[in-house]
Design an enzyme around this catalytic site. Structure first.
Site, PDB file in Angstrom:
ATOM      1  N   ASP A 289       1.078  -8.318  18.120  1.00  0.00           N
ATOM      2  CA  ASP A 289       0.433  -7.616  17.007  1.00  0.00           C
ATOM      3  C   ASP A 289       1.234  -6.394  16.564  1.00  0.00           C
ATOM      4  OD1 ASP A 289      -1.947  -7.175  15.329  1.00  0.00           O
ATOM      5  OD2 ASP A 289      -2.195  -5.362  16.526  1.00  0.00           O
ATOM      6  N   GLU A 331       4.071 -10.653  14.471  1.00  0.00           N
ATOM      7  CA  GLU A 331       3.246 -10.315  13.308  1.00  0.00           C
ATOM      8  C   GLU A 331       3.889  -9.101  12.649  1.00  0.00           C
ATOM      9  OE1 GLU A 331      -0.268  -8.267  11.124  1.00  0.00           O
ATOM     10  OE2 GLU A 331       0.506  -7.568  13.020  1.00  0.00           O
ATOM     11  N   ARG A 512     -11.857  -6.810   4.395  1.00  0.00           N
ATOM     12  CA  ARG A 512     -11.331  -8.050   4.993  1.00  0.00           C
ATOM     13  C   ARG A 512     -12.452  -8.919   5.561  1.00  0.00           C
ATOM     14  NH1 ARG A 512      -7.049  -5.680   9.107  1.00  0.00           N
ATOM     15  NH2 ARG A 512      -8.797  -4.237   9.359  1.00  0.00           N
TER      16      ARG A 512
HETATM   17  C1  GLC Z   1      -2.801  -6.413  12.938  1.00  0.00           C
HETATM   18  C2  GLC Z   1      -4.054  -7.213  12.722  1.00  0.00           C
HETATM   19  C3  GLC Z   1      -5.010  -6.439  11.903  1.00  0.00           C
HETATM   20  C4  GLC Z   1      -5.292  -5.132  12.578  1.00  0.00           C
HETATM   21  C5  GLC Z   1      -3.996  -4.385  12.885  1.00  0.00           C
HETATM   22  C6  GLC Z   1      -4.227  -3.292  13.869  1.00  0.00           C
HETATM   23  O1  GLC Z   1      -2.102  -6.203  11.796  1.00  0.00           O
HETATM   24  O2  GLC Z   1      -3.734  -8.432  12.131  1.00  0.00           O
HETATM   25  O3  GLC Z   1      -6.187  -7.158  11.709  1.00  0.00           O
HETATM   26  O4  GLC Z   1      -6.077  -4.352  11.741  1.00  0.00           O
HETATM   27  O5  GLC Z   1      -3.058  -5.197  13.519  1.00  0.00           O
HETATM   28  O6  GLC Z   1      -4.316  -3.826  15.177  1.00  0.00           O
HETATM   29  C1  GLC Z   2      -0.432  -3.611   7.184  1.00  0.00           C
HETATM   30  C2  GLC Z   2       0.403  -3.792   8.380  1.00  0.00           C
HETATM   31  C3  GLC Z   2       0.083  -5.078   9.048  1.00  0.00           C
HETATM   32  C4  GLC Z   2      -1.407  -5.234   9.225  1.00  0.00           C
HETATM   33  C5  GLC Z   2      -2.148  -5.024   7.966  1.00  0.00           C
HETATM   34  C6  GLC Z   2      -3.611  -5.040   8.257  1.00  0.00           C
HETATM   35  O1  GLC Z   2      -0.037  -4.492   6.200  1.00  0.00           O
HETATM   36  O2  GLC Z   2       1.765  -3.782   8.045  1.00  0.00           O
HETATM   37  O3  GLC Z   2       0.703  -5.112  10.284  1.00  0.00           O
HETATM   38  O4  GLC Z   2      -1.693  -6.511   9.630  1.00  0.00           O
HETATM   39  O5  GLC Z   2      -1.794  -3.794   7.449  1.00  0.00           O
HETATM   40  O6  GLC Z   2      -4.328  -5.249   7.086  1.00  0.00           O
END
Ligand code: GLC
Ligand code: GLC
Length: 638
Positions: A289, A331, A512
């Site tokens: 993540d 990610e 979301r």
């Molecule tokens: C990642 C997840 C997102 C979350 C963020 C913080 O981007 O996909 O849902 O808010 O990390 O952990």
């Molecule tokens: C931003 C971050 C991504 C996360 C997202 C959550 O785009 O770069 O890591 O998943 O926010 O909405």
């Protein structure tokens, strides 16, 4: 160089001596020989990586030795069936590149109440053809504010409303025996403020205060914030939040998600321990993540720094020793140049493909494939032994992460284009079919992203015909470009936005949740009922799934560009031995022709894989609006 090798040798001896001293604790017999073999092979990498990060510290040697001991102990604890899987995958390291791979993702509670409920859905997963199941974060987390579980209070405890660690282990085993790999998140950029480490830090314990980025006053936070982007501006401005005792702690995401301080090797070792613990429960793939944010350096944007890569590679080297078959999925929802840098067999073998995702929606709004086609030509091919995870949408928002410089080459202004896309998808643009909701609208920067389920964004709330065609068209791309297609479960029966999120405790401020609905039982019940939109979507996807898994050209990720000479029609080839698959997809609202001349490099006889029928293409191919064709063609060498 010679000197570096010398250091390496000494470190290795040091580690081996420590291992020998703990002989009682460590692997025995064949197991021990296997571990030693891997240590011989991977220690130089681990040493180099760990040295890059922590080499200047006086305790470097001891830290490294402790880390190696930790991996040996973890290998010792690894269940025999997982060791057998390790051995099997060593000989079949490309297992995840197979054309039968199909992913699904869901929230345990929303989709099935709890882990037991997930287990009960295995027959359905098999009906669908899943080989990869990503369960959204299922660990202990603060309630009701947990960012959907992305604030972890313990990596070793399952959220009690979902089940127990023992149930997770059993589920992993049962999925495995059904040919389904388990994917869970490794949320390693931050913990929740209720994690034991955070609690101790908050209480002033200096050892644990060093686990986070904590400062007594605003001096350092102000300096860092000069270069750092705001991720959740609706939640809090800047990157730091004030602690109860007046100190400031780094929180990139929500106020209750505190960023871990990886410049402290104790944090690396502690998190390596949590990672190996998860691996030994039977997890096949860890979704890493928020990888872009894991290293911070004053005077930089603190995103995608070189050390972030070193850190991931070091975690990877730890796995090669103690959980050799575990894979990482990155990610990184950032600039496409940066996304690509995380993808490597020695770093993250898998990666989300956020660019393709965003550009599918872009092409659908503009009815023009130029940007998507350019991205496939230029940015799709990735190193051997790695794969994309292709998706139409995820649990997160859709951000328009294309490169402005790519767009400029096509005469498109990135800033203006994002504004258009945002207004199109929130239905503020004339003629829009989409029912999206804005996410993190930032009036100061003009930044905004989009929430919404696939079906709602495709217009299914307003009518069925074209909306279904759009849903299938979007999925046809993720099924055929190369990589593991990942379905957001429920989308395969056309689930719609859940506007009720606004009243849910802890969710109202985060749009979301509009695209994270509960299990759409009624829609699933209609999936085999002819004439329903549910069946149209489900059957359409099922056809693509079975054709894909019967088509060896769809294995791996290699894609060859194909110019359709028609701005409304996307084209690409998936090369095979002798034959290719030629994909054509019409993103426009009118009939479109790919001319005889354009197709003249192929033999006249082809096979339409989706209907199974032979077709002749020497007169050109006409596609109806939103129609796509998967044609097995033979390059005409005569
Ligand atoms: C990642 C997840 C997102 C979350 C963020 C913080 O981007 O996909 O849902 O808010 O990390 O952990
Ligand atoms: C931003 C971050 C991504 C996360 C997202 C959550 O785009 O770069 O890591 O998943 O926010 O909405």
């Amino acid at each position: 160089m010679v000197e570096a090798a010398g250091v390496d040798q000494t470190s290795r001896e040091h580690a081996l001596k420590a291992l020998a001293a703990q002989a009682g604790l460590l692997p025995q017999g064949q197991d021990s020989a296997d571990f030693r073999k891997r240590l011989d092979r991977h220690f130089p990498d681990l040493h180099r990586l760990f040295h890059t990060l922590y080499g200047t510290r006086p305790d470097f040697q001891d830290q490294l030795t402790s880390l190696v001991l930790q991996t040996a102990r973890s290998w010792n604890d690894r269940p025999a069936e997982l060791k057998a899987l390790d051995a099997e995958r060593e000989h079949n390291s490309g297992w995840f590149l197979d054309n039968s791979m199909l992913g699904g993702v869901c929230y345990v509670d929303r989709y099935a109440e709890d882990l037991e409920g997930i287990r009960a859905r295995i027959p359905y997963f098999k009906e669908l053809g899943l080989t990869y199941l990503h369960l959204m974060p299922l660990f202990l987390a603060p309630e009701p504010h947990s960012d959907g579980g992305y604030a972890v209070s313990s990596y070793r405890q399952v959220n009690p409303t979902l089940g127990t660690m023992e149930q997770l282990r059993e589920l992993a085993a049962e999925l495995r025996s059904n040919g389904i790999s388990l994917v869970v998140d490794f949320i390693f950029n931050h913990t929740s403020d209720e994690h034991d480490w955070a609690r101790r830090a908050a209480a002033g314990d200096p050892e644990y205060s060093d686990y986070y980025w904590i400062y007594p006053d605003r001096t350092m936070p102000d300096s860092f914030e000069q270069n750092v982007r705001e991720i959740f501006p609706e939640n809090h401005p800047g990157s730091f939040i004030r602690m109860e005792d007046g100190r400031w702690v780094w929180a990139t995401f929500h106020t209750y998600q505190w960023d871990l301080n990886y410049s402290n090797p104790d944090v690396f070792r502690a998190m390596a321990g949590e990672m190996l613990f998860l691996a030994n429960q039977g997890v096949d793939i860890l979704r890493m993540d928020a990888v872009a944010f894991i290293w911070k350096q004053l005077g930089t944007p603190c995103e995608n720094l070189p050390e972030a890569h070193t850190l991931l590679q070091a975690f990877n080297a730890v796995c090669r020793l103690a959980a050799p078959s575990l894979l990482f999925k990155s990610e990184a929802i950032v600039h496409p140049d940066e996304v690509a840098l995380y993808i490597d067999p020695a770093e993250c073998q898998l990666s989300y493909n956020p660019l393709q995702m965003a550009l599918i929606w872009e092409a659908m709004a503009t009815r023009d494939v130029a940007l998507l086609s350019q991205a496939l030509e230029r940015r799709h091919n990735i190193p051997e032994g790695t794969s994309w995870v292709n998706y139409v949408r995820s649990h997160d928002d859709i951000g328009w992460t294309f490169a402005d410089e790519d767009a400029a080459e096509l005469g498109i202004n990135g800033f203006d284009h994002r504004r258009f896309l945002n207004s199109f998808y929130v239905n503020r643009f004339p003629g829009s079919f989409a029912r999206g909701v804005p996410f993190q609208d930032n009036p100061r920067t003009g930044d905004c992203r989009i929430s919404g389920t696939t079906a709602s964004l495709c217009g299914l709330e307003d009518g069925t015909g074209q909306a279904i065609d759009r849903i299938l068209l979007a999925h046809s791309v993720i099924f055929s470009t190369g990589g593991i297609p990942l379905l957001y479960l429920g989308d395969e029966v056309g689930q719609l936005n859940d506007y009720g999120y606004a009243l849910e405790e802890g969710h109202g401020a985060d749009s979301r949740w509009v695209h994270r609905p509960h299990y759409p039982a009624e829609r699933y019940a209609k999936r085999h009922e002819p004439g329903t939109p549910e069946a149209a979507v489900f059957e359409g996807l099922r056809t693509m799934i079975s054709v894909r898994s019967a088509t060896p050209e769809f294995a791996g990720t290699r894609l060859v560009h194909f110019d359709t000479n028609n701005p409304g029609v996307l084209g690409y080839q998936r090369p095979g031995e002798g034959t290719h698959i030629l994909v054509l997809a019409n993103f426009s609202d009118g009939n479109q022709t790919v001319t005889a001349q354009t197709l003249s490099g192929f033999a006249a006889g082809a096979v339409d894989l989706l209907t199974g029928n032979p077709v002749r293409i020497e007169g050109g191919v006409v596609l109806r609006p939103q129609e796509f064709r998967w044609l097995r063609v033979t390059p005409d060498r005569g």
